[in-house]
Design a protein around this motif. Structure first.
Motif, PDB file in Angstrom:
ATOM      1  N   ALA A   1     -36.449 -54.748 -21.039  1.00 15.46           N
ATOM      2  CA  ALA A   1     -36.103 -54.711 -22.459  1.00 15.46           C
ATOM      3  C   ALA A   1     -37.297 -55.144 -23.296  1.00 15.46           C
ATOM      4  N   PHE A   2     -38.047 -56.110 -22.808  1.00 18.16           N
ATOM      5  CA  PHE A   2     -39.242 -56.585 -23.509  1.00 18.16           C
ATOM      6  C   PHE A   2     -40.266 -55.457 -23.618  1.00 18.16           C
ATOM      7  N   VAL A   3     -40.483 -54.753 -22.518  1.00 23.34           N
ATOM      8  CA  VAL A   3     -41.455 -53.652 -22.495  1.00 23.34           C
ATOM      9  C   VAL A   3     -41.051 -52.557 -23.476  1.00 23.34           C
ATOM     10  N   GLU A   4     -39.787 -52.213 -23.489  1.00 26.59           N
ATOM     11  CA  GLU A   4     -39.294 -51.169 -24.407  1.00 26.59           C
ATOM     12  C   GLU A   4     -39.597 -51.539 -25.858  1.00 26.59           C
ATOM     13  N   LYS A   5     -39.353 -52.802 -26.195  1.00 23.18           N
ATOM     14  CA  LYS A   5     -39.625 -53.262 -27.553  1.00 23.18           C
ATOM     15  C   LYS A   5     -41.116 -53.237 -27.852  1.00 23.18           C
ATOM     16  N   GLN A   6     -41.922 -53.668 -26.900  1.00 25.42           N
ATOM     17  CA  GLN A   6     -43.363 -53.740 -27.114  1.00 25.42           C
ATOM     18  C   GLN A   6     -43.988 -52.364 -27.306  1.00 25.42           C
ATOM     19  N   ILE A   7     -43.535 -51.396 -26.550  1.00 24.81           N
ATOM     20  CA  ILE A   7     -44.073 -50.039 -26.704  1.00 24.81           C
ATOM     21  C   ILE A   7     -43.765 -49.508 -28.099  1.00 24.81           C
ATOM     22  N   LYS A   8     -42.585 -49.790 -28.612  1.00 34.74           N
ATOM     23  CA  LYS A   8     -42.228 -49.369 -29.969  1.00 34.74           C
ATOM     24  C   LYS A   8     -43.143 -50.044 -30.998  1.00 34.74           C
ATOM     25  N   LEU A   9     -43.419 -51.337 -30.791  1.00 36.74           N
ATOM     26  CA  LEU A   9     -44.281 -52.066 -31.724  1.00 36.74           C
ATOM     27  C   LEU A   9     -45.713 -51.518 -31.699  1.00 36.74           C
ATOM     28  N   LEU A  10     -46.182 -51.141 -30.526  1.00 31.67           N
ATOM     29  CA  LEU A  10     -47.535 -50.593 -30.420  1.00 31.67           C
ATOM     30  C   LEU A  10     -47.634 -49.234 -31.103  1.00 31.67           C
ATOM     31  N   ILE A  11     -46.605 -48.428 -30.943  1.00 31.81           N
ATOM     32  CA  ILE A  11     -46.587 -47.113 -31.606  1.00 31.81           C
ATOM     33  C   ILE A  11     -46.568 -47.306 -33.121  1.00 31.81           C
ATOM     34  N   GLU A  12     -45.801 -48.283 -33.590  1.00 33.73           N
ATOM     35  CA  GLU A  12     -45.760 -48.588 -35.021  1.00 33.73           C
ATOM     36  C   GLU A  12     -47.113 -49.073 -35.525  1.00 33.73           C
ATOM     37  N   ALA A  13     -47.895 -49.680 -34.627  1.00 30.64           N
ATOM     38  CA  ALA A  13     -49.220 -50.180 -34.996  1.00 30.64           C
ATOM     39  C   ALA A  13     -50.272 -49.078 -34.963  1.00 30.64           C
ATOM     40  N   GLY A  14     -49.853 -47.864 -34.620  1.00 31.18           N
ATOM     41  CA  GLY A  14     -50.776 -46.736 -34.621  1.00 31.18           C
ATOM     42  C   GLY A  14     -51.401 -46.431 -33.277  1.00 31.18           C
ATOM     43  N   ILE A  15     -50.939 -47.071 -32.229  1.00 28.55           N
ATOM     44  CA  ILE A  15     -51.465 -46.823 -30.886  1.00 28.55           C
ATOM     45  C   ILE A  15     -50.684 -45.666 -30.262  1.00 28.55           C
ATOM     46  N   PRO A  16     -51.382 -44.649 -29.741  1.00 24.07           N
ATOM     47  CA  PRO A  16     -50.682 -43.503 -29.133  1.00 24.07           C
ATOM     48  C   PRO A  16     -49.703 -43.950 -28.052  1.00 24.07           C
ATOM     49  N   GLU A  17     -48.574 -43.261 -27.972  1.00 28.33           N
ATOM     50  CA  GLU A  17     -47.523 -43.661 -27.035  1.00 28.33           C
ATOM     51  C   GLU A  17     -48.014 -43.711 -25.593  1.00 28.33           C
ATOM     52  N   SER A  18     -48.842 -42.736 -25.195  1.00 29.08           N
ATOM     53  CA  SER A  18     -49.333 -42.696 -23.812  1.00 29.08           C
ATOM     54  C   SER A  18     -50.166 -43.933 -23.486  1.00 29.08           C
ATOM     55  N   ILE A  19     -50.963 -44.380 -24.442  1.00 27.30           N
ATOM     56  CA  ILE A  19     -51.785 -45.574 -24.228  1.00 27.30           C
ATOM     57  C   ILE A  19     -50.909 -46.818 -24.222  1.00 27.30           C
ATOM     58  N   ALA A  20     -49.941 -46.863 -25.135  1.00 20.83           N
ATOM     59  CA  ALA A  20     -49.018 -48.001 -25.196  1.00 20.83           C
ATOM     60  C   ALA A  20     -48.286 -48.165 -23.869  1.00 20.83           C
ATOM     61  N   GLN A  21     -47.833 -47.048 -23.308  1.00 26.77           N
ATOM     62  CA  GLN A  21     -47.103 -47.094 -22.042  1.00 26.77           C
ATOM     63  C   GLN A  21     -48.015 -47.492 -20.883  1.00 26.77           C
ATOM     64  N   SER A  22     -49.290 -47.101 -20.961  1.00 19.63           N
ATOM     65  CA  SER A  22     -50.206 -47.364 -19.854  1.00 19.63           C
ATOM     66  C   SER A  22     -50.423 -48.857 -19.619  1.00 19.63           C
ATOM     67  N   TYR A  23     -50.305 -49.666 -20.672  1.00 16.84           N
ATOM     68  CA  TYR A  23     -50.491 -51.115 -20.501  1.00 16.84           C
ATOM     69  C   TYR A  23     -49.392 -51.725 -19.633  1.00 16.84           C
ATOM     70  N   TYR A  24     -48.242 -51.102 -19.636  1.00 21.01           N
ATOM     71  CA  TYR A  24     -47.089 -51.659 -18.918  1.00 21.01           C
ATOM     72  C   TYR A  24     -46.718 -50.853 -17.669  1.00 21.01           C
ATOM     73  N   ALA A  25     -47.536 -49.847 -17.364  1.00 13.43           N
ATOM     74  CA  ALA A  25     -47.228 -49.001 -16.210  1.00 13.43           C
ATOM     75  C   ALA A  25     -47.800 -49.580 -14.917  1.00 13.43           C
TER      76      ALA A  25
END
Length: 202
Positions: free
Chosen positions: A174-198
């Motif tokens: 649940a934490f990861v799901e929230k963090q990826i959304k926050l990163l996308i909102e910060a302008g970080i591409p979704e693929s890169i945001a997901q890569s930090y937690y993959a």
């Protein structure tokens, strides 16, 4: 009587040897429990907040970024090899790799970093966005002694605002799901945001 006493001593000795052997095996089989954090804050993530803040103050609010990866970006926080690198790495890893790279000027492979650093954030990003977190789940760097035997595993996390929190493994998805959304909102591409937690170790 003497024979019985000798037999009892042998039995006691054997039991003691088995007990000690079992303890040694258990310690070696659970390095995430019995590591440097067993006695102290060996990887105190709280101390990482200050260098991030100092860097942002000197760079228009931006946290360090490096095209070679977040390993080299972390090295930008240190003026020299006297920096307290232990706060940038985590359980299961040594800060020696960071110090050596800083001293030699070599690139720091992300695989040698015990904590993942999320690049592309700023001091004014959402304060609840994670900027640094442990790769390995452990009982945490702020849990010491035999309390580590019963502490649920999780990861130490540092946020943009400078506070830190221990996120239990059960709460991690649940934490990861929230963090990826926050990163996308910060302008970080979704693929890169997901890569930090993959592909993080379990």
């Amino acid at each position: 009587m003497k024979t019985k006493r000798i037999s009892k001593l042998k039995t006691t000795g054997l039991a003691l040897v088995l007990l000690i052997g079992g303890c040694v095996w258990y310690v070696r089989a659970n390095p995430r429990v019995f590591n440097e954090s067993f006695w102290s804050h060996a990887y105190c993530i709280a101390q990482a907040g200050s260098p991030f803040s100092f860097y942002a103050n000197d760079h228009g609010g931006a946290f360090p970024v490096h095209t070679n990866g977040y390993g080299d970006a972390l090295l930008l926080l240190a003026d020299d090899d006297t920096f307290y690198f232990y706060c940038l790495t985590g359980p299961g890893f040594s800060s020696d790799a960071l110090k050596k790279a800083k001293t030699s000027g070599a690139n720091l492979d992300e695989a040698e970093c015990g904590r993942i650093y999320v690049q592309g954030l700023r001091e004014d990003s959402n304060p609840e966005t994670a900027i640094l977190f442990d790769k390995l789940p452990t009982p945490g760097d702020h849990c010491h002694g035999f309390a580590r035997l019963t502490q649920p595993f999780g990861r130490e996390v540092l946020f943009v605002a400078g506070h830190h929190q221990f996120i239990r493994t059960a709460d991690w998805p649940a934490f990861v799901e929230k963090q990826i959304k926050l990163l996308i909102e910060a302008g970080i591409p979704e693929s890169i945001a997901q890569s930090y937690y993959a592909n993080l170790p379990e």
